[in-house]
Design an enzyme around this catalytic site. Structure first.
Site, PDB file in Angstrom:
ATOM      1  N   TYR A 113       0.761  -1.124  -0.048  1.00  0.00           N
ATOM      2  CA  TYR A 113      -0.123   0.019  -0.150  1.00  0.00           C
ATOM      3  C   TYR A 113       1.006   1.330  -0.048  1.00  0.00           C
ATOM      4  O   TYR A 113       0.612   2.117  -1.016  1.00  0.00           O
ATOM      5  CB  TYR A 113      -0.873  -0.090   1.115  1.00  0.00           C
ATOM      6  CG  TYR A 113      -1.671   1.469   1.401  1.00  0.00           C
ATOM      7  CD1 TYR A 113      -2.685   1.426   0.354  1.00  0.00           C
ATOM      8  CD2 TYR A 113      -1.565   1.962   2.371  1.00  0.00           C
ATOM      9  CE1 TYR A 113      -3.527   2.539   0.479  1.00  0.00           C
ATOM     10  CE2 TYR A 113      -2.222   3.440   2.512  1.00  0.00           C
ATOM     11  CZ  TYR A 113      -3.539   3.557   1.648  1.00  0.00           C
ATOM     12  OH  TYR A 113      -4.174   4.627   1.615  1.00  0.00           O
ATOM     13  N   LYS A 117       1.252   4.297  -2.704  1.00  0.00           N
ATOM     14  CA  LYS A 117       1.097   5.681  -2.550  1.00  0.00           C
ATOM     15  C   LYS A 117       2.258   6.645  -2.903  1.00  0.00           C
ATOM     16  O   LYS A 117       1.943   7.758  -3.335  1.00  0.00           O
ATOM     17  CB  LYS A 117       0.622   5.916  -1.226  1.00  0.00           C
ATOM     18  CG  LYS A 117      -0.565   5.483  -0.777  1.00  0.00           C
ATOM     19  CD  LYS A 117      -1.818   6.057  -1.551  1.00  0.00           C
ATOM     20  CE  LYS A 117      -3.451   5.499  -1.739  1.00  0.00           C
ATOM     21  NZ  LYS A 117      -4.286   6.255  -2.419  1.00  0.00           N
ATOM     22  N   THR A 150     -13.835   6.103   6.410  1.00  0.00           N
ATOM     23  CA  THR A 150     -14.426   5.535   5.305  1.00  0.00           C
ATOM     24  C   THR A 150     -14.404   3.969   5.232  1.00  0.00           C
ATOM     25  O   THR A 150     -13.851   3.606   6.223  1.00  0.00           O
ATOM     26  CB  THR A 150     -13.900   5.936   3.905  1.00  0.00           C
ATOM     27  OG1 THR A 150     -12.601   5.393   3.729  1.00  0.00           O
ATOM     28  CG2 THR A 150     -14.043   7.596   3.739  1.00  0.00           C
TER      29      THR A 150
END
Length: 238
Positions: A113, A117, A150
């Site tokens: 991840y 990014k 989220t």
């Protein structure tokens, strides 16, 4: 508001989306690259890419490049078209493994991840360099939305989920608050003509030192072109 389907984990879907969008023959003034997954178990996209790298990064890389000519046609000297790409503070701890971008040697959800990014920040800086070199009326900036409440956290360890549930009201931004910097980058008069910026809380700030490595930016761009099957026209530029 009109909806067009696009699966960022599928190169075929991205190309089909671009065809449908082109058929509308309308201008493109703002592109916000915002899709993403986080800490998913090791798995591949339909094209065989590690999912973090394939969806978070390569999907946006291909989409942006396929729409770039429309952005250039839509931008003007007084009103540039804008590309906004959503990264994360996680990029500060990310490492780009050019010899193993698919994390085949050793897979870590956190490492994969963070790499995706970091790749988005490197991509944005290289893209802005190329846009400037071509004197295009398009700007590219990268945004850190902060920690937002989220469904992105659905793959985290259960203890983290409990802590998130208990502290979200205090420590996490709402989706509306998380979107504010992307909106700022997309429409603020203060950002007119400004590109190659890393934005957090609607302010320009410094990204990870490694993200400014121009040689790394170039190498990632070239490798990305090969992976998604587009020509590396940038190779003819400095």
């Amino acid at each position: 508001v009109e909806f067009l389907y696009c699966d960022l984990a599928s190169m075929k879907s991205i190309r089909q989306f671009v065809q449908r969008f082109r058929a509308k023959n309308c201008p493109l003034h703002v592109l916000v690259n915002n899709a993403g997954v986080m800490l998913v178990p090791e798995r591949k996209t339909e094209d065989g890419f590690e999912e973090h790298f394939g969806l978070n990064y390569l999907g946006h890389f291909l989409l942006t490049n396929l729409l770039l000519d429309m952005l250039k046609q839509s931008g003007t000297h007084s009103q540039n078209a804008r590309i906004i790409t959503v990264s994360s503070a996680t990029h500060y701890v990310g490492k780009l493994h050019l010899n193993d971008l698919q994390s085949r040697c050793s897979y870590s959800p956190h490492g994969a991840y963070a790499q995706s990014k970091l790749a988005l920040v490197l991509f944005t800086y290289r893209l802005q360099h190329l846009l400037t070199a071509n004197e295009s009326h398009v700007t590219a900036n990268v945004v850190d939305p902060g920690v937002v409440n989220t469904e992105l956290y659905k793959h985290v360890f259960w203890v983290v989920k409990v802590v998130k549930w208990m502290t979200a009201w205090l420590c996490f931004k709402t989706p509306e608050e998380g979107a504010s910097t992307s909106i700022y980058a997309a429409v603020s008069p203060e950002m007119e003509g400004a590109g190659g910026c890393y934005l957090y809380n609607e302010e320009r700030t410094k990204s990870a030192d490694i993200a400014y490595d121009e040689e790394l930016q170039r190498r990632l761009w070239t490798e990305s072109c090969k992976m998604v099957g587009i020509s590396d026209e940038a190779s003819r530029l400095p």
